[in-house]
Design an enzyme around this catalytic site. Structure first.
Site, short mmCIF file in Angstrom:
data_model
loop_
_atom_site.label_atom_id
_atom_site.label_comp_id
_atom_site.label_asym_id
_atom_site.label_seq_id
_atom_site.Cartn_x
_atom_site.Cartn_y
_atom_site.Cartn_z
N CYS A 192 0.88 -1.18 0.00
CA CYS A 192 0.00 0.00 0.00
C CYS A 192 0.92 1.23 0.00
CB CYS A 192 -0.87 0.00 1.24
SG CYS A 192 0.10 0.07 2.75
N HIS A 196 2.99 1.93 11.13
CA HIS A 196 1.95 1.71 12.14
C HIS A 196 1.82 2.85 13.14
CE1 HIS A 196 2.93 -2.77 11.45
NE2 HIS A 196 1.80 -2.51 10.87
N CYS A 248 2.16 6.16 8.66
CA CYS A 248 1.28 6.34 7.50
C CYS A 248 0.31 7.50 7.80
CB CYS A 248 0.48 5.06 7.26
SG CYS A 248 -0.76 5.26 5.98
N GLU A 293 -0.20 -0.64 15.93
CA GLU A 293 -1.00 0.56 15.58
C GLU A 293 -1.96 0.91 16.72
OE1 GLU A 293 -3.12 0.47 11.76
OE2 GLU A 293 -4.71 1.69 12.68
N SER A 320 -6.80 0.54 11.26
CA SER A 320 -6.95 0.77 9.81
C SER A 320 -7.16 -0.48 8.98
CB SER A 320 -5.72 1.52 9.29
OG SER A 320 -4.58 0.72 9.50
N ASN A 347 -3.28 -7.51 7.89
CA ASN A 347 -4.16 -7.36 6.73
C ASN A 347 -4.11 -8.58 5.82
OD1 ASN A 347 -2.47 -6.51 4.18
ND2 ASN A 347 -1.52 -5.54 5.95
N SER A 378 1.67 -5.51 2.92
CA SER A 378 3.11 -5.52 3.26
C SER A 378 3.86 -6.57 2.44
CB SER A 378 3.27 -5.79 4.76
OG SER A 378 2.51 -6.93 5.12
#
Ligand code: SF4
Length: 291
Positions: free
Chosen positions: A12, A85, A107, A137, A174, A233, A275
């Site tokens: 991302c 994070h 981010c 995070e 997120s 994720n 990632s």
């Protein structure tokens, strides 16, 4: 075998940005770069970065001392990079006093969640974060709640919240599932009708999740998910494939692909977590396409 690669598979923008920032200092051995915990949750990519002089050191969850025993001269050359994070304000203070150059690669999507929490905490709100309490995070975001933060991941967690005043603000880590967030937000609102709810699942996560549905629509009979087993994720993408009742093969590298099993499919979808580096996706796609 026909291979359909999800459009969004792989890094991302937040991860790409963090890697670029770290590389900016490490290129050609310019400066030693330390990252506060793994820059990304992918061991193959971390190995490459280490060879480039980007070294991961312990984060909140480790007992590692970040003092490193560096001399003052060495510290002056070194750079401490905060990963995508993000971190809590306390951690920021700690890293900054280490005496190295400090670069924040949080981010911006995570930064915006932190900003929202901070703003509401200042106004006296209690924050409810939908996420994994052990994820870096979430640990970082909790630091903005002014001591009035709670992490939830199920309805039961909401039932067990202590008695709260009316001023409640709910956000999400997120990388969570949108439908789980909406279900829990509705449940929270039944108990606290005045709760402010902000769906802070990032665009990259939503895109990767909806692309799994696109792969299914395009006729994928099974889906290979590539990415670290510690990557939140990636694990969620694999769970989403299973929710679609499609056979799911979660692998970290092409070497783990079981071609005998996969050979039974004519069309296979491939996706990867935020990632997962492109070279791992290329290798897997090439191996599958040649089957
Ligand atoms: S997954 Fe989303 S929040 Fe996390 S680094 Fe990528 S873009 Fe940023």
């Amino acid at each position: 075998m026909k291979v359909i690669r999800a459009r969004s598979a792989g890094f991302c923008w937040g991860v790409e940005r963090a890697i670029e920032i770290a590389r900016e200092y490490a290129t050609q051995g310019k400066r030693p770069v330390f990252t506060d915990g793994p820059l990304i949750h992918n061991s193959q990519m971390m190995e490459r970065l280490e060879a480039e002089g980007i070294r991961e050191v312990g984060d909140y969850l480790s007992q590692t001392s970040l003092e490193f025993g560096l001399t003052d001269a060495e510290k002056q050359r070194a750079v401490m990079v905060v990963r995508a994070h993000g971190i809590s304000p306390e951690r920021r203070g700690y890293l900054k006093q280490l005496g190295m150059k400090f670069r924040d690669a949080t981010c911006p999507d995570v930064g915006s969640i932190a900003g929202r929490i901070k703003l509401h905490a200042r106004k006296g709100y209690t924050t409810v974060i939908f996420g994994d309490p052990k994820h870096p995070e979430v640990i970082g975001l909790m630091g903005y709640t002014e001591g009035r933060g709670h992490v939830i991941s199920t309805e039961k967690d909401i039932d067990f919240l202590p008695p709260l005043e009316d001023k409640i603000c709910m956000v999400s880590q997120s990388t969570m599932f949108t439908f789980d967030f909406e279900r829990l937000a509705q449940y929270l609102r039944q108990r606290y009708p005045g709760a402010l709810v902000f769906n802070t699942i990032c665009g990259a996560t939503r895109e990767r999740q909806s692309d799994v549905l696109v792969l299914a629509k395009q006729g994928a009979e099974a889906i290979v998910v590539i990415g670290g087993r510690h990557s939140a994720n990636t694990v969620k993408l694999a769970a989403l494939v299973e929710k679609q009742k499609l056979p799911c093969y979660h692998v970290e590298t092409a070497a783990e692909l079981d071609l005998e099993q996969l050979g039974q499919y004519k069309v296979i979808g491939v996706t990867a977590g935020a990632s997962t580096p492109g070279f791992l996706i290329d290798e897997a796609c090439e191996k599958l396409a040649s089957t």
